[in-house]
Write a protein that holds these residues in place. Sequence first.
Motif, PDB file in Angstrom:
ATOM      1  N   PRO A   1     -65.555  80.047  59.937  1.00 49.63           N
ATOM      2  CA  PRO A   1     -66.626  79.052  59.941  1.00 49.63           C
ATOM      3  C   PRO A   1     -67.374  78.972  58.630  1.00 49.63           C
ATOM      4  CG  PRO A   1     -66.634  80.344  61.953  1.00 49.63           C
ATOM      5  CD  PRO A   1     -65.639  80.978  61.031  1.00 49.63           C
ATOM      6  N   ALA A   2     -67.624  80.136  57.982  1.00 47.52           N
ATOM      7  CA  ALA A   2     -68.346  80.112  56.704  1.00 47.52           C
ATOM      8  C   ALA A   2     -67.573  79.298  55.683  1.00 47.52           C
ATOM      9  CB  ALA A   2     -68.564  81.538  56.203  1.00 47.52           C
ATOM     10  N   ALA A   3     -66.241  79.540  55.690  1.00 49.01           N
ATOM     11  CA  ALA A   3     -65.421  78.787  54.743  1.00 49.01           C
ATOM     12  C   ALA A   3     -65.471  77.311  55.076  1.00 49.01           C
ATOM     13  CB  ALA A   3     -63.984  79.306  54.789  1.00 49.01           C
ATOM     14  N   THR A   4     -65.488  77.021  56.418  1.00 44.51           N
ATOM     15  CA  THR A   4     -65.552  75.615  56.826  1.00 44.51           C
ATOM     16  C   THR A   4     -66.856  74.982  56.393  1.00 44.51           C
ATOM     17  OG1 THR A   4     -64.200  76.176  58.736  1.00 44.51           O
ATOM     18  CG2 THR A   4     -65.381  74.071  58.809  1.00 44.51           C
ATOM     19  N   THR A   5     -67.991  75.768  56.529  1.00 42.57           N
ATOM     20  CA  THR A   5     -69.292  75.249  56.096  1.00 42.57           C
ATOM     21  C   THR A   5     -69.270  74.918  54.617  1.00 42.57           C
ATOM     22  OG1 THR A   5     -70.378  76.593  57.775  1.00 42.57           O
ATOM     23  CG2 THR A   5     -71.752  75.752  55.977  1.00 42.57           C
ATOM     24  N   SER A   6     -68.652  75.822  53.838  1.00 41.24           N
ATOM     25  CA  SER A   6     -68.563  75.569  52.403  1.00 41.24           C
ATOM     26  C   SER A   6     -67.779  74.299  52.122  1.00 41.24           C
ATOM     27  CB  SER A   6     -67.906  76.768  51.722  1.00 41.24           C
ATOM     28  OG  SER A   6     -67.732  76.518  50.347  1.00 41.24           O
ATOM     29  N   ASP A   7     -66.709  74.104  52.920  1.00 40.41           N
ATOM     30  CA  ASP A   7     -65.916  72.900  52.725  1.00 40.41           C
ATOM     31  C   ASP A   7     -66.743  71.666  53.016  1.00 40.41           C
ATOM     32  OD1 ASP A   7     -63.807  74.467  52.065  1.00 40.41           O
ATOM     33  OD2 ASP A   7     -62.858  74.413  54.047  1.00 40.41           O
ATOM     34  N   ARG A   8     -67.594  71.769  54.070  1.00 38.40           N
ATOM     35  CA  ARG A   8     -68.410  70.601  54.411  1.00 38.40           C
ATOM     36  C   ARG A   8     -69.418  70.295  53.313  1.00 38.40           C
ATOM     37  NH1 ARG A   8     -68.524  72.845  59.673  1.00 38.40           N
ATOM     38  NH2 ARG A   8     -70.564  73.711  59.261  1.00 38.40           N
ATOM     39  N   SER A   9     -70.013  71.370  52.741  1.00 35.81           N
ATOM     40  CA  SER A   9     -71.000  71.139  51.691  1.00 35.81           C
ATOM     41  C   SER A   9     -70.345  70.525  50.458  1.00 35.81           C
ATOM     42  CB  SER A   9     -71.703  72.456  51.332  1.00 35.81           C
ATOM     43  OG  SER A   9     -70.770  73.371  50.808  1.00 35.81           O
ATOM     44  N   ASP A  10     -69.072  70.914  50.244  1.00 43.16           N
ATOM     45  CA  ASP A  10     -68.369  70.323  49.107  1.00 43.16           C
ATOM     46  C   ASP A  10     -68.128  68.842  49.318  1.00 43.16           C
ATOM     47  OD1 ASP A  10     -66.305  73.264  48.505  1.00 43.16           O
ATOM     48  OD2 ASP A  10     -68.332  72.739  47.838  1.00 43.16           O
ATOM     49  N   ASP A  11     -68.008  68.455  50.594  1.00 46.09           N
ATOM     50  CA  ASP A  11     -67.756  67.058  50.882  1.00 46.09           C
ATOM     51  C   ASP A  11     -69.007  66.212  50.724  1.00 46.09           C
ATOM     52  OD1 ASP A  11     -65.154  67.673  51.388  1.00 46.09           O
ATOM     53  OD2 ASP A  11     -65.404  67.849  53.567  1.00 46.09           O
ATOM     54  N   ASP A  12     -70.194  66.884  50.831  1.00 49.72           N
ATOM     55  CA  ASP A  12     -71.443  66.138  50.692  1.00 49.72           C
ATOM     56  C   ASP A  12     -71.576  65.605  49.275  1.00 49.72           C
ATOM     57  OD1 ASP A  12     -73.260  68.482  52.760  1.00 49.72           O
ATOM     58  OD2 ASP A  12     -72.011  66.756  53.282  1.00 49.72           O
ATOM     59  N   ALA A  13     -72.334  64.523  49.180  1.00 53.49           N
ATOM     60  CA  ALA A  13     -72.550  63.938  47.859  1.00 53.49           C
ATOM     61  C   ALA A  13     -73.375  64.887  47.002  1.00 53.49           C
ATOM     62  CB  ALA A  13     -73.270  62.600  48.004  1.00 53.49           C
ATOM     63  N   PRO A  14     -72.999  65.154  45.779  1.00 50.59           N
ATOM     64  CA  PRO A  14     -73.755  66.066  44.908  1.00 50.59           C
ATOM     65  C   PRO A  14     -75.111  65.467  44.544  1.00 50.59           C
ATOM     66  CG  PRO A  14     -72.023  64.959  43.670  1.00 50.59           C
ATOM     67  CD  PRO A  14     -71.811  64.592  45.103  1.00 50.59           C
ATOM     68  N   LEU A  15     -76.061  66.355  44.231  1.00 46.45           N
ATOM     69  CA  LEU A  15     -77.384  65.893  43.823  1.00 46.45           C
ATOM     70  C   LEU A  15     -77.301  65.173  42.491  1.00 46.45           C
ATOM     71  CD1 LEU A  15     -79.544  69.040  44.660  1.00 46.45           C
ATOM     72  CD2 LEU A  15     -79.409  66.916  45.961  1.00 46.45           C
ATOM     73  N   THR A  16     -78.097  64.137  42.363  1.00 43.29           N
ATOM     74  CA  THR A  16     -78.165  63.442  41.083  1.00 43.29           C
ATOM     75  C   THR A  16     -78.979  64.279  40.111  1.00 43.29           C
ATOM     76  OG1 THR A  16     -80.194  62.263  41.665  1.00 43.29           O
ATOM     77  CG2 THR A  16     -78.093  61.234  42.293  1.00 43.29           C
ATOM     78  N   ARG A  17     -78.915  63.928  38.872  1.00 38.90           N
ATOM     79  CA  ARG A  17     -79.666  64.665  37.862  1.00 38.90           C
ATOM     80  C   ARG A  17     -81.162  64.580  38.142  1.00 38.90           C
ATOM     81  NH1 ARG A  17     -79.730  63.366  31.323  1.00 38.90           N
ATOM     82  NH2 ARG A  17     -81.151  65.072  30.743  1.00 38.90           N
ATOM     83  N   GLN A  18     -81.638  63.418  38.585  1.00 44.66           N
ATOM     84  CA  GLN A  18     -83.060  63.246  38.878  1.00 44.66           C
ATOM     85  C   GLN A  18     -83.480  64.111  40.065  1.00 44.66           C
ATOM     86  OE1 GLN A  18     -85.020  61.598  36.910  1.00 44.66           O
ATOM     87  NE2 GLN A  18     -86.864  62.037  38.099  1.00 44.66           N
ATOM     88  N   GLU A  19     -82.613  64.205  41.076  1.00 45.45           N
ATOM     89  CA  GLU A  19     -82.925  65.033  42.246  1.00 45.45           C
ATOM     90  C   GLU A  19     -82.970  66.509  41.879  1.00 45.45           C
ATOM     91  OE1 GLU A  19     -80.994  62.292  45.827  1.00 45.45           O
ATOM     92  OE2 GLU A  19     -79.744  63.706  44.706  1.00 45.45           O
ATOM     93  N   ARG A  20     -82.045  66.950  41.043  1.00 44.63           N
ATOM     94  CA  ARG A  20     -82.069  68.347  40.605  1.00 44.63           C
ATOM     95  C   ARG A  20     -83.323  68.644  39.795  1.00 44.63           C
ATOM     96  NH1 ARG A  20     -76.607  67.283  39.425  1.00 44.63           N
ATOM     97  NH2 ARG A  20     -77.085  67.150  37.199  1.00 44.63           N
ATOM     98  N   LYS A  21     -83.716  67.690  38.963  1.00 42.31           N
ATOM     99  CA  LYS A  21     -84.916  67.884  38.146  1.00 42.31           C
ATOM    100  C   LYS A  21     -86.163  67.966  39.021  1.00 42.31           C
ATOM    101  CE  LYS A  21     -87.339  65.987  34.139  1.00 42.31           C
ATOM    102  NZ  LYS A  21     -87.358  64.918  33.100  1.00 42.31           N
ATOM    103  N   LEU A  22     -86.233  67.107  40.047  1.00 45.18           N
ATOM    104  CA  LEU A  22     -87.383  67.130  40.957  1.00 45.18           C
ATOM    105  C   LEU A  22     -87.435  68.438  41.732  1.00 45.18           C
ATOM    106  CD1 LEU A  22     -89.783  65.700  42.248  1.00 45.18           C
ATOM    107  CD2 LEU A  22     -88.193  64.656  43.894  1.00 45.18           C
ATOM    108  N   ARG A  23     -86.275  68.927  42.145  1.00 43.12           N
ATOM    109  CA  ARG A  23     -86.231  70.190  42.881  1.00 43.12           C
ATOM    110  C   ARG A  23     -86.733  71.339  42.005  1.00 43.12           C
ATOM    111  NH1 ARG A  23     -80.732  72.070  45.801  1.00 43.12           N
ATOM    112  NH2 ARG A  23     -81.362  70.336  47.162  1.00 43.12           N
TER     113      ARG A  23
END
Length: 303
Positions: free
Chosen positions: A89-111
Amino acid sequence: MTGSKRDGPAGPGALRLVESTPADDVAAGRGPAPAAAATTAAATATTPAATATTATTPAATATTPAATATTPAATATTATTPAATATTPAATTSDRSDDDAPLTRQERKLRTRNALLDAALDQLESRSFGAISLREVSRAAGITPTAFYRHFESMEELGLVLVDESFASLREMMRAGRAEAQAPGDDIRASAATLVRHVGTHQSHYRFIARERSGGIASLRAAIAREIQSFSNELADDLRRYPVLEDLDQPSLELVAGLIVTVMVATAERLLDAPPGAEDAIRHNTVNQMRLIVLGSLRWNRD
């Protein structure tokens, strides 16, 4: 894991050696002459030794359960398979997160910017703003000191943002509460209840304001004073809409609003150091103080 019972090896009783004695053979007319019978008896006498050797078979056979006993251990090794499977399941969770859209540069900066503000508030729990350093805040936020400057020009700018944040959410909550009030009494009670709730959920911000309101950094003191004055001016405009206060001129309304805001600031500071369960008593006292200010304003004569 429950193993099935396994039948044990046959015991000594299962190995029977049929022996005939020379006397029996002679009596039956089957045996040899007495001399030959003696030889036969001597030869036969060796049979118990052979039989004794044969009797060791159960002991050898008895080792079979020990060998068999190792089977559960091997089975126990097999039982580790679910643990290995559990990692799937952990590996599956990682796979799901990889499928999610990556954060934009602006979102990373805000975080990262928010992480710096939170790190500063954590440092300010027990120290003044002038006592914390850019390096400490950056390390707590997980970035290098040079990366700090991508988000703030200086620690002073970070402090000014904290001042703005501290008042912005309270101002919105107060506006919402006053919009529903129909009389000064309702407004006072709503304002006191809102303040108590807000201090309870934003203690770090209020502790920062209470300390820096008279702290050693002039720019922060000035910013806090401006926010308090802005808060007072907005309250004065709201007070004007109540018919009971319509005879007061603008300077008088501003005076009343200023006194109410002063009570609110003092209330926030008391709440920060109050023991558990003291909130209701503090809120009640705040309501009475603000009511007394409004009632006194009705008898106010500037001349």
